[in-house]
Design a protein around this motif. Sequence first.
Motif, PDB file in Angstrom:
ATOM      1  N   ARG A   6      40.082  53.133  -8.944  1.00  0.00           N
ATOM      2  CA  ARG A   6      40.603  52.037  -8.103  1.00  0.00           C
ATOM      3  C   ARG A   6      41.088  52.613  -6.787  1.00  0.00           C
ATOM      4  NH1 ARG A   6      46.748  50.788  -9.716  1.00  0.00           N
ATOM      5  NH2 ARG A   6      47.076  52.624 -11.011  1.00  0.00           N
ATOM      6  N   GLY A   7      41.135  51.773  -5.779  1.00  0.00           N
ATOM      7  CA  GLY A   7      41.554  52.212  -4.455  1.00  0.00           C
ATOM      8  C   GLY A   7      40.397  52.816  -3.671  1.00  0.00           C
ATOM      9  N   THR A   8      40.754  53.550  -2.617  1.00  0.00           N
ATOM     10  CA  THR A   8      39.778  54.193  -1.740  1.00  0.00           C
ATOM     11  C   THR A   8      40.151  55.654  -1.578  1.00  0.00           C
ATOM     12  OG1 THR A   8      39.421  52.131  -0.524  1.00  0.00           O
ATOM     13  CG2 THR A   8      38.707  54.154   0.552  1.00  0.00           C
ATOM     14  N   LEU A   9      39.230  56.538  -1.903  1.00  0.00           N
ATOM     15  CA  LEU A   9      39.417  57.973  -1.772  1.00  0.00           C
ATOM     16  C   LEU A   9      39.056  58.405  -0.357  1.00  0.00           C
ATOM     17  CD1 LEU A   9      39.680  60.927  -2.851  1.00  0.00           C
ATOM     18  CD2 LEU A   9      37.266  60.743  -3.528  1.00  0.00           C
ATOM     19  N   SER A  10      39.939  59.167   0.285  1.00  0.00           N
ATOM     20  CA  SER A  10      39.644  59.820   1.564  1.00  0.00           C
ATOM     21  C   SER A  10      39.530  61.303   1.254  1.00  0.00           C
ATOM     22  CB  SER A  10      40.763  59.569   2.576  1.00  0.00           C
ATOM     23  OG  SER A  10      40.907  58.188   2.822  1.00  0.00           O
ATOM     24  N   ILE A  11      38.349  61.888   1.467  1.00  0.00           N
ATOM     25  CA  ILE A  11      38.134  63.274   1.069  1.00  0.00           C
ATOM     26  C   ILE A  11      37.368  64.033   2.146  1.00  0.00           C
ATOM     27  CG2 ILE A  11      36.046  62.706  -0.250  1.00  0.00           C
ATOM     28  CD1 ILE A  11      36.907  64.928  -2.258  1.00  0.00           C
ATOM     29  N   GLY A  12      37.900  65.216   2.473  1.00  0.00           N
ATOM     30  CA  GLY A  12      37.223  66.138   3.367  1.00  0.00           C
ATOM     31  C   GLY A  12      36.674  67.283   2.538  1.00  0.00           C
ATOM     32  N   LEU A  13      35.385  67.569   2.672  1.00  0.00           N
ATOM     33  CA  LEU A  13      34.738  68.643   1.919  1.00  0.00           C
ATOM     34  C   LEU A  13      34.193  69.680   2.895  1.00  0.00           C
ATOM     35  CD1 LEU A  13      32.863  66.443  -0.696  1.00  0.00           C
ATOM     36  CD2 LEU A  13      34.972  67.740  -1.039  1.00  0.00           C
ATOM     37  N   ASP A  14      34.513  70.949   2.640  1.00  0.00           N
ATOM     38  CA  ASP A  14      34.155  72.046   3.539  1.00  0.00           C
ATOM     39  C   ASP A  14      34.563  71.670   4.961  1.00  0.00           C
ATOM     40  OD1 ASP A  14      33.356  73.848   1.595  1.00  0.00           O
ATOM     41  OD2 ASP A  14      31.249  73.251   1.674  1.00  0.00           O
ATOM     42  N   HIS A  35      43.357  63.022 -14.979  1.00  0.00           N
ATOM     43  CA  HIS A  35      43.593  61.657 -14.506  1.00  0.00           C
ATOM     44  C   HIS A  35      44.611  61.766 -13.384  1.00  0.00           C
ATOM     45  CE1 HIS A  35      45.823  57.692 -14.960  1.00  0.00           C
ATOM     46  NE2 HIS A  35      44.612  57.347 -14.534  1.00  0.00           N
ATOM     47  N   MET A  36      44.292  61.180 -12.211  1.00  0.00           N
ATOM     48  CA  MET A  36      45.176  61.301 -11.047  1.00  0.00           C
ATOM     49  C   MET A  36      45.455  59.934 -10.449  1.00  0.00           C
ATOM     50  SD  MET A  36      43.449  64.561  -9.155  1.00  0.00           S
ATOM     51  CE  MET A  36      43.076  66.048 -10.074  1.00  0.00           C
ATOM     52  N   VAL A  37      46.704  59.741 -10.029  1.00  0.00           N
ATOM     53  CA  VAL A  37      47.121  58.513  -9.355  1.00  0.00           C
ATOM     54  C   VAL A  37      47.902  58.920  -8.110  1.00  0.00           C
ATOM     55  CG1 VAL A  37      48.499  56.391  -9.543  1.00  0.00           C
ATOM     56  CG2 VAL A  37      47.264  57.261 -11.553  1.00  0.00           C
ATOM     57  N   PHE A  38      47.493  58.380  -6.957  1.00  0.00           N
ATOM     58  CA  PHE A  38      48.159  58.696  -5.692  1.00  0.00           C
ATOM     59  C   PHE A  38      48.426  57.413  -4.916  1.00  0.00           C
ATOM     60  CE2 PHE A  38      45.413  62.497  -6.374  1.00  0.00           C
ATOM     61  CZ  PHE A  38      46.428  63.403  -6.592  1.00  0.00           C
ATOM     62  N   ASN A  39      49.617  57.332  -4.338  1.00  0.00           N
ATOM     63  CA  ASN A  39      49.954  56.238  -3.439  1.00  0.00           C
ATOM     64  C   ASN A  39      49.668  56.671  -2.011  1.00  0.00           C
ATOM     65  OD1 ASN A  39      51.011  54.109  -5.250  1.00  0.00           O
ATOM     66  ND2 ASN A  39      52.333  55.792  -5.887  1.00  0.00           N
ATOM     67  N   LYS A  40      49.872  55.779  -1.056  1.00  0.00           N
ATOM     68  CA  LYS A  40      49.552  56.057   0.351  1.00  0.00           C
ATOM     69  C   LYS A  40      50.175  57.373   0.800  1.00  0.00           C
ATOM     70  CE  LYS A  40      49.297  54.130   4.922  1.00  0.00           C
ATOM     71  NZ  LYS A  40      49.526  52.997   5.803  1.00  0.00           N
ATOM     72  N   GLU A  41      49.367  58.184   1.485  1.00  0.00           N
ATOM     73  CA  GLU A  41      49.739  59.482   2.048  1.00  0.00           C
ATOM     74  C   GLU A  41      49.904  60.583   0.996  1.00  0.00           C
ATOM     75  OE1 GLU A  41      49.552  59.831   5.299  1.00  0.00           O
ATOM     76  OE2 GLU A  41      49.360  57.688   5.667  1.00  0.00           O
ATOM     77  N   GLU A  42      49.645  60.300  -0.270  1.00  0.00           N
ATOM     78  CA  GLU A  42      49.713  61.324  -1.320  1.00  0.00           C
ATOM     79  C   GLU A  42      48.333  61.884  -1.582  1.00  0.00           C
ATOM     80  OE1 GLU A  42      53.488  59.597  -3.913  1.00  0.00           O
ATOM     81  OE2 GLU A  42      51.444  59.151  -4.599  1.00  0.00           O
ATOM     82  N   GLY A  43      48.295  63.056  -2.213  1.00  0.00           N
ATOM     83  CA  GLY A  43      47.023  63.672  -2.559  1.00  0.00           C
ATOM     84  C   GLY A  43      47.252  65.059  -3.121  1.00  0.00           C
ATOM     85  N   ASN A  82      44.976  59.876  -0.331  1.00  0.00           N
ATOM     86  CA  ASN A  82      44.950  58.417  -0.278  1.00  0.00           C
ATOM     87  C   ASN A  82      45.529  58.018   1.072  1.00  0.00           C
ATOM     88  OD1 ASN A  82      45.068  55.678  -0.531  1.00  0.00           O
ATOM     89  ND2 ASN A  82      46.511  55.656  -2.221  1.00  0.00           N
ATOM     90  N   MET A  83      44.704  57.511   1.951  1.00  0.00           N
ATOM     91  CA  MET A  83      45.147  57.106   3.282  1.00  0.00           C
ATOM     92  C   MET A  83      45.318  55.587   3.386  1.00  0.00           C
ATOM     93  SD  MET A  83      45.374  60.097   4.508  1.00  0.00           S
ATOM     94  CE  MET A  83      45.829  59.689   6.181  1.00  0.00           C
ATOM     95  N   HIS A  84      45.291  54.905   2.247  1.00  0.00           N
ATOM     96  CA  HIS A  84      45.323  53.441   2.230  1.00  0.00           C
ATOM     97  C   HIS A  84      46.535  52.930   1.451  1.00  0.00           C
ATOM     98  CE1 HIS A  84      41.293  53.176   3.993  1.00  0.00           C
ATOM     99  NE2 HIS A  84      41.072  54.291   3.318  1.00  0.00           N
ATOM    100  N   THR A  85      46.857  51.671   1.636  1.00  0.00           N
ATOM    101  CA  THR A  85      48.000  51.050   0.980  1.00  0.00           C
ATOM    102  C   THR A  85      47.788  50.922  -0.530  1.00  0.00           C
ATOM    103  OG1 THR A  85      48.441  49.817   3.001  1.00  0.00           O
ATOM    104  CG2 THR A  85      49.519  49.033   1.001  1.00  0.00           C
ATOM    105  N   GLU A  86      46.575  50.554  -0.944  1.00  0.00           N
ATOM    106  CA  GLU A  86      46.283  50.366  -2.366  1.00  0.00           C
ATOM    107  C   GLU A  86      46.358  51.706  -3.105  1.00  0.00           C
ATOM    108  OE1 GLU A  86      42.781  48.620  -5.335  1.00  0.00           O
ATOM    109  OE2 GLU A  86      42.423  48.689  -3.174  1.00  0.00           O
TER     110      GLU A  86
END
Length: 107
Positions: A53-61, A29-37, A86-90
């Motif tokens: 919840r929120g929006t995942l920003s993910i780069g693969l390969d 289970h993972m929780v990240f705030n803006k700019e975390e990951g 997480n590149m978003h405020t939520e």
Amino acid sequence: MVEQIFKLSRGNDKAVEKVIFDENVHYLHMVFNKEEGLPEHFSNSNVYMTVVRGTLSIGLDDQEVHEYEAGTLLKIPLQTKMNVKNMHTETLELIVVKAPAPNNAKH
């Protein structure tokens, strides 16, 4: 009691919880705030990632970063380079299941 019970954190503080880590499955289970990951890494098993919840920003390969909203489940193959942010405020909340458990994954 036959079942085992596990509790997940319910706040907005950064968390990477190893909820179940046994020979069958790794359930995180993972929780990240803006700019975390997570640090960039390669998947050590098949990864099933659910955006709770929120929006995942993910780069693969070598792909560009894609964004996925709550209610999305990603299936990511073994040995895929992953850059999870997480590149978003939520607040971003994820459930990550690794199956088979990395010790049992065939490399």
